[in-house]
Design a protein around this motif. Structure first.
Motif, PDB file in Angstrom:
ATOM      1  N   LEU A   2       0.765  -1.345   0.039  1.00 41.28           N
ATOM      2  CA  LEU A   2      -0.024  -0.086   0.189  1.00 41.28           C
ATOM      3  C   LEU A   2       0.879   1.276   0.083  1.00 41.28           C
ATOM      4  O   LEU A   2       0.735   2.173  -0.768  1.00 41.28           O
ATOM      5  N   GLY A   3       1.915   1.314   0.568  1.00 46.46           N
ATOM      6  CA  GLY A   3       2.886   2.211   0.914  1.00 46.46           C
ATOM      7  C   GLY A   3       3.623   2.547  -0.647  1.00 46.46           C
ATOM      8  O   GLY A   3       3.670   3.698  -0.990  1.00 46.46           O
ATOM      9  N   MET A   4       3.708   1.737  -1.275  1.00 49.76           N
ATOM     10  CA  MET A   4       4.367   1.650  -2.723  1.00 49.76           C
ATOM     11  C   MET A   4       3.461   2.503  -3.649  1.00 49.76           C
ATOM     12  O   MET A   4       3.672   3.330  -4.354  1.00 49.76           O
ATOM     13  N   VAL A   5       2.064   1.825  -3.614  1.00 52.61           N
ATOM     14  CA  VAL A   5       1.086   2.487  -4.408  1.00 52.61           C
ATOM     15  C   VAL A   5       0.952   3.919  -4.220  1.00 52.61           C
ATOM     16  O   VAL A   5       0.629   4.842  -4.760  1.00 52.61           O
ATOM     17  N   LYS A   6       0.704   4.260  -2.679  1.00 50.25           N
ATOM     18  CA  LYS A   6       0.442   5.333  -2.505  1.00 50.25           C
ATOM     19  C   LYS A   6       1.448   6.353  -2.701  1.00 50.25           C
ATOM     20  O   LYS A   6       1.373   7.532  -3.098  1.00 50.25           O
ATOM     21  N   ASN A   7       2.742   6.027  -2.296  1.00 56.97           N
ATOM     22  CA  ASN A   7       3.981   6.648  -2.717  1.00 56.97           C
ATOM     23  C   ASN A   7       3.990   7.059  -4.229  1.00 56.97           C
ATOM     24  O   ASN A   7       4.519   8.245  -4.614  1.00 56.97           O
ATOM     25  N   SER A   8       3.947   6.252  -5.047  1.00 61.57           N
ATOM     26  CA  SER A   8       3.851   6.343  -6.679  1.00 61.57           C
ATOM     27  C   SER A   8       2.757   7.229  -7.021  1.00 61.57           C
ATOM     28  O   SER A   8       2.792   7.958  -8.245  1.00 61.57           O
ATOM     29  N   LEU A   9       1.557   7.306  -6.414  1.00 63.80           N
ATOM     30  CA  LEU A   9       0.323   7.921  -6.927  1.00 63.80           C
ATOM     31  C   LEU A   9       0.220   9.209  -6.290  1.00 63.80           C
ATOM     32  O   LEU A   9      -0.213  10.316  -6.921  1.00 63.80           O
ATOM     33  N   LEU A  10       0.393   9.648  -5.047  1.00 64.30           N
ATOM     34  CA  LEU A  10       0.254  10.729  -4.531  1.00 64.30           C
ATOM     35  C   LEU A  10       1.426  11.492  -4.176  1.00 64.30           C
ATOM     36  O   LEU A  10       1.070  12.806  -3.573  1.00 64.30           O
ATOM     37  N   SER A  11       2.408  11.155  -4.232  1.00 60.00           N
ATOM     38  CA  SER A  11       3.618  12.128  -3.713  1.00 60.00           C
ATOM     39  C   SER A  11       4.132  12.703  -4.840  1.00 60.00           C
ATOM     40  O   SER A  11       3.851  12.397  -6.089  1.00 60.00           O
ATOM     41  N   THR A  12       4.798  13.960  -5.040  1.00 58.38           N
ATOM     42  CA  THR A  12       5.543  14.422  -5.726  1.00 58.38           C
ATOM     43  C   THR A  12       6.724  13.835  -6.123  1.00 58.38           C
ATOM     44  O   THR A  12       7.283  13.249  -5.511  1.00 58.38           O
ATOM     45  N   LEU A  63      10.356   0.542  -6.021  1.00 60.17           N
ATOM     46  CA  LEU A  63       9.236   1.328  -5.604  1.00 60.17           C
ATOM     47  C   LEU A  63       8.972   1.117  -4.133  1.00 60.17           C
ATOM     48  O   LEU A  63       8.431   1.800  -3.131  1.00 60.17           O
ATOM     49  N   LYS A  64       9.073  -0.321  -3.948  1.00 55.48           N
ATOM     50  CA  LYS A  64       8.655  -0.931  -2.395  1.00 55.48           C
ATOM     51  C   LYS A  64       9.575  -0.138  -1.387  1.00 55.48           C
ATOM     52  O   LYS A  64       9.009   0.233  -0.400  1.00 55.48           O
ATOM     53  N   TYR A  65      11.159  -0.105  -1.576  1.00 55.46           N
ATOM     54  CA  TYR A  65      12.047   0.381  -0.757  1.00 55.46           C
ATOM     55  C   TYR A  65      11.656   2.022  -0.532  1.00 55.46           C
ATOM     56  O   TYR A  65      11.421   2.334   0.616  1.00 55.46           O
ATOM     57  N   VAL A  66      11.199   2.663  -1.619  1.00 58.09           N
ATOM     58  CA  VAL A  66      11.055   4.113  -1.185  1.00 58.09           C
ATOM     59  C   VAL A  66       9.834   4.328  -0.826  1.00 58.09           C
ATOM     60  O   VAL A  66       9.189   5.557  -0.258  1.00 58.09           O
ATOM     61  N   GLY A  67       8.851   3.407  -1.276  1.00 56.35           N
ATOM     62  CA  GLY A  67       7.513   3.565  -0.630  1.00 56.35           C
ATOM     63  C   GLY A  67       7.370   2.972   0.806  1.00 56.35           C
ATOM     64  O   GLY A  67       6.399   3.284   1.583  1.00 56.35           O
TER      65      GLY A  67
END
Length: 189
Positions: A2-12, A63-67
């Motif tokens: 979920l963090g990966m998806v949120k990070n890639s969709l909602l972060s700048t 993506l999982k790592y940065v998420g």
């Protein structure tokens, strides 16, 4: 996940810092010369898999790592591009060995979280000067090979750059259907 998806969709998305040194166009190929900053990168190497499969697997790991899949459980935000180091074979196709990497966001450059996935390594890299050409769409191995050949032809024999590898870069999340940005980078010698 979920963090990966949120990070890639909602972060700048933070761009890899560079300075434009020049532009050119030859044989209907536009290209740029850039000085890219060094820094710390998260990288994963995949061997024995076709380029498209390996690059997707590596990108998901990063993506999982940065998420948030790191020792601090912190979502760091995303940087672009996701960069894939490809090693061309004699016939121009890629060898089954790629390194997928992403620059760690500026806020975490001095003290990046440790990955929980042991295949991800944190690397310190020097700055580099590159030749770059851009194209759109969902890029696959054949697209990168094609645009690398066009960049090589446009640069001609006068440009000195590394021939043993080049960088295949994607700037967009997979769910972005239009206006996608991909680049091929040759690293100057």
């Amino acid at each position: 996940m979920l963090g990966m998806v949120k990070n890639s969709l909602l972060s700048t998305v933070e761009a890899w810092p560079y300075r434009l040194l020049g532009k050119g166009e030859k044989e209907q190929v536009s290209y740029e010369e850039r000085a890219c900053e060094g820094g710390r990168f998260a990288a994963v190497e995949l061997v024995g898999k076709p380029f498209d499969e390996a690059s997707k697997e590596g990108a998901v790991k990063l993506l999982k790592y940065v998420g948030g899949s790191n020792d601090r459980g912190v979502a760091m935000g995303m940087t672009a591009p996701v960069s894939i180091t490809a090693f061309p074979a004699e016939d121009g196709s890629f060898q089954q060995n790629v390194k997928v990497s992403v620059r760690i966001p500026s806020k975490f450059q001095d003290n990046p979280p440790s990955p929980t996935d042991e295949s991800i390594k944190i690397e310190e890299r020097q700055g580099m000067t590159i030749y770059s050409t851009q194209f759109g769409g969902y890029a696959k191995e054949a697209d990168y090979v094609n645009h690398a050949a066009k960049l090589k032809a446009a640069l001609g024999s006068e440009a000195a750059y590394r021939k043993d590898f080049y960088l295949c870069n994607g700037y967009d999340p997979p769910m972005k259907p239009y206006g996608r940005r991909n680049e091929v980078w040759f690293v100057k010698e």
